[in-house]
Design an enzyme around this catalytic site. Sequence first.
Site, PDB file in Angstrom:
ATOM      1  N   GLY A  13       1.001  -1.349   0.052  1.00 18.79           N
ATOM      2  CA  GLY A  13      -0.067  -0.020   0.088  1.00 18.79           C
ATOM      3  C   GLY A  13       0.808   1.017  -0.070  1.00 18.79           C
ATOM      4  O   GLY A  13       1.871   1.329   0.700  1.00 18.79           O
ATOM      5  N   THR A 142       5.661   1.944   5.643  1.00 20.22           N
ATOM      6  CA  THR A 142       4.489   1.321   6.013  1.00 20.22           C
ATOM      7  C   THR A 142       3.470   2.268   6.902  1.00 20.22           C
ATOM      8  O   THR A 142       4.072   2.743   8.024  1.00 20.22           O
ATOM      9  CB  THR A 142       4.606   0.037   6.460  1.00 20.22           C
ATOM     10  N   ASP A 144       1.410   1.501   8.750  1.00 23.63           N
ATOM     11  CA  ASP A 144       1.092   0.412  10.063  1.00 23.63           C
ATOM     12  C   ASP A 144       2.008   0.684  11.187  1.00 23.63           C
ATOM     13  O   ASP A 144       1.839   0.618  12.024  1.00 23.63           O
ATOM     14  CB  ASP A 144       1.063  -0.695   9.547  1.00 23.63           C
ATOM     15  N   GLY A 191      -4.987  -0.982  10.295  1.00 21.53           N
ATOM     16  CA  GLY A 191      -4.171  -1.611  11.311  1.00 21.53           C
ATOM     17  C   GLY A 191      -4.567  -2.984  11.616  1.00 21.53           C
ATOM     18  O   GLY A 191      -5.603  -3.228  12.072  1.00 21.53           O
ATOM     19  N   LEU A 298      -8.255   7.734   2.017  1.00 22.15           N
ATOM     20  CA  LEU A 298      -8.288   9.039   2.239  1.00 22.15           C
ATOM     21  C   LEU A 298      -7.002   9.196   3.355  1.00 22.15           C
ATOM     22  O   LEU A 298      -6.210  10.138   2.978  1.00 22.15           O
ATOM     23  CB  LEU A 298      -9.329   9.439   2.857  1.00 22.15           C
TER      24      LEU A 298
END
Length: 419
Positions: A13, A142, A144, A191, A298
């Site tokens: 991503g 990342t 995350d 997450g 977003l």
Amino acid sequence: MAAKNAFYAQSGGVTAVINSTACGLIQEARRHPDQIGKVYAGRDGIIGALTEDLIDTSLETDEDIARLRHTPGGAFGSCRYKLKSLEQHKAQYERLIEVFKAHDIGYFFYNGGNDSMDTAWKVSQIAEKMGYPVVCVGVPKTVDNDLPHTDCCPGFGSVAKYVATSIREAGYDVASMARTSTKIFVLEVMGRHAGWITAACGLASGNAGEPPHILLFPEVPFDPERFLARVDECVKQYGYCTVAVSEGLSDAAGKLIAESGTKDAFGHSQLGGVGQVVAQLIKDKLGYKYHWALADYLQRAARHLASKTDIEQAHALGVAAVNLALQGKNAVMATVERLADRPYRWQIGDAPLAEIANVERKMLPEFISADGFHITEACRTYLQPLIEGEEPPPYRNGLPDYIRLKNIAVPKKLEAFAI
């Protein structure tokens, strides 16, 4: 010795700042023409290497490369494609080396998260086994924030700034109407196993009673009864309740609250909708009217609200990756090392890919409040500097002015390869 070419790819991503890393890496490579010839980018990540679909970044102007610093998304395309084990799918790795040989590539830069660092590690191993000299350097990325051995991961600080801003603003909205209308607002953020983004929402709450009132982390098993009691308490005390929830929220048995039953290309369960599940639970059990929102793309595309700290670190890690490679540091990932909290000071370091590949860094226990519903002061101290500063993109006609590169392909030299 003649200069070797470099291969750079974006994976997984994308983020608001991954192109800032690409910018730093390409700019730094251009400063060393005696050691690095051209930088080839993989179209759609590692797939570009396997299919020999390489982009010649030398055909982009210095000005357009500089504009990558303020452009979100992945300028060269990304992918969710995990190379299999060396033992079972040796042909894939051999193909990579064939492509590297054909295009005189001596440097491999992979810009991604946990799975991407695993790929970079495996490529370094097969290159050594095949006796082909290629320096492999991982570049962290990342939202995350779950890579080990680095203070933070590029992309996270900007997502953190976006979600904290969003839930603060939504909180003002709900508070305005709570007496006669909506009393519950739920924001679902990314997450899967680590609750760093949910934790960042907590930065919006500077004082008791300010939104978000409740944070739901994947590290804390979801207890519906305790949760509903806390929601009811907030509504009675403050007139409304705002909740931030991680997509990977699970129950005490480890079962995901919102699992679609499908898998992504990495083999991970597809998630989505936990915000609605939680909001509907409140409606069913407590009767409160709700609204819920899914931050989704977003949160990771919001370059207009990116953290300056995040932008600067992303760029610096791209520069560092080149310098690590030129120093001959193989099978390492460039990292951010925190030197101080206030004022925040950091420097660039590096860590072995073997210690990073497929390892997830979850929220520290001391960062989660005793009741499991919020962040601690220690967590706030860690998070705060990562969202600070602004470096807005240029605007044209009232909208951010981003760049789309020409992305001209390098002529192919090998036979087609099926993936």
